[in-house]
Design an enzyme around this catalytic site. Sequence first.
Site, PDB file in Angstrom:
ATOM      1  N   HIS A 120       0.825  -1.267  -0.133  1.00 54.02           N
ATOM      2  CA  HIS A 120      -0.053   0.182   0.002  1.00 54.02           C
ATOM      3  C   HIS A 120       0.863   1.279   0.010  1.00 54.02           C
ATOM      4  O   HIS A 120       0.180   2.169   0.163  1.00 54.02           O
ATOM      5  CB  HIS A 120      -0.997   0.099   1.174  1.00 54.02           C
ATOM      6  CG  HIS A 120      -2.066  -1.052   0.960  1.00 54.02           C
ATOM      7  ND1 HIS A 120      -2.630  -1.480   2.319  1.00 54.02           N
ATOM      8  CD2 HIS A 120      -2.525  -1.752   0.044  1.00 54.02           C
ATOM      9  CE1 HIS A 120      -3.636  -2.543   1.707  1.00 54.02           C
ATOM     10  NE2 HIS A 120      -3.498  -2.470   0.479  1.00 54.02           N
ATOM     11  N   CYS A 147       5.817  19.887  -6.402  1.00 54.67           N
ATOM     12  CA  CYS A 147       6.829  19.191  -7.223  1.00 54.67           C
ATOM     13  C   CYS A 147       8.148  19.955  -7.187  1.00 54.67           C
ATOM     14  O   CYS A 147       8.015  20.970  -7.927  1.00 54.67           O
ATOM     15  CB  CYS A 147       6.344  18.762  -8.213  1.00 54.67           C
ATOM     16  SG  CYS A 147       7.407  17.549  -9.187  1.00 54.67           S
ATOM     17  N   GLY A 187      -1.791  -9.645  12.380  1.00 52.31           N
ATOM     18  CA  GLY A 187      -2.487  -8.369  12.794  1.00 52.31           C
ATOM     19  C   GLY A 187      -3.060  -7.709  11.586  1.00 52.31           C
ATOM     20  O   GLY A 187      -2.868  -6.442  11.190  1.00 52.31           O
TER      21      GLY A 187
END
Length: 244
Positions: A120, A147, A187
């Site tokens: 992720h 940026c 978990g």
Amino acid sequence: MSRDDLAFAASIISEARHLIALTGAGISKESNVPTFRGKDGLWRKHNVMDLATPSAFARNPQLVWEWYSWRQDLIAKCTPNPAHHTLVKWEKKGILKSLISQNVDGLHRRAGSGNVLEVHGNLWAVKCTSCTHLGRLSDPAQGIPECPSCGANLRPDVVWFGERLNPVVMQNVREELERADTIIVIGTSALVQPAATFPLIVKQRGGKLLEVNIEQTPLTRTVDAHLRGKAGELLLKLDKLIGI
Ligand code: OAD
């Protein structure tokens, strides 16, 4: 948790030829990182659709960055716990071959794990919304970071709902799932796809599946051993029984 269950799980780990781990927010709970679901979970207090989707960012980048900056600040103050450290030890001893994590907190790497696949993304990673720039923040974001190449808004380089997982990371994950003969799942509520399916892929290929969690999950009925309790405590006990 009986000693027999722990001993059985330890024997599975000792006999594994290619052990991998899948971790979720619960492994960082003892480091004081909040989980997503459950009593004090982040998704109890915050609306995922306002904070973790591409359209939420397009609508209100300021709000999304405020939330990420809060999490960066929180995580900067947390340290890895015995569960993270035990996985580092197992990797160094050659027992654990790789670690797939849904967590964006970076605590596995901070503990010293080398072969980590962050499916992720990572809370400190950023990418440009306009050009191909990728970068990392060293401090919690102030406002909306720009940026350095083109001046457009940067966004957190994490996977939001409705987005594809990084294809390079996923290719590595697929290869590890092919190689694994044992997976220890620590978990995670096992509710978010595709990670929830990873353990079943190993199991369907004849591999062994171990689960460490403070409660039952949709995986529990499929596992070879379910170890009920806190990850930090149980991994230390397992480590002792494995005796390396
Ligand atoms: P969840 O918050 O859904 O689940 C955490 C799991 O950890 C639960 O099953 C708890 O029972 C367990 N748990 C809590 N404390 C524990 C402890 N001390 N020891 C062992 N287990 C414990 O978190 P994830 O499964 O990681 O995605 O959630 C998956 C994804 O949903 C996250 O990566 C995130 C979220 O939306 C994205 O942000 C893309």
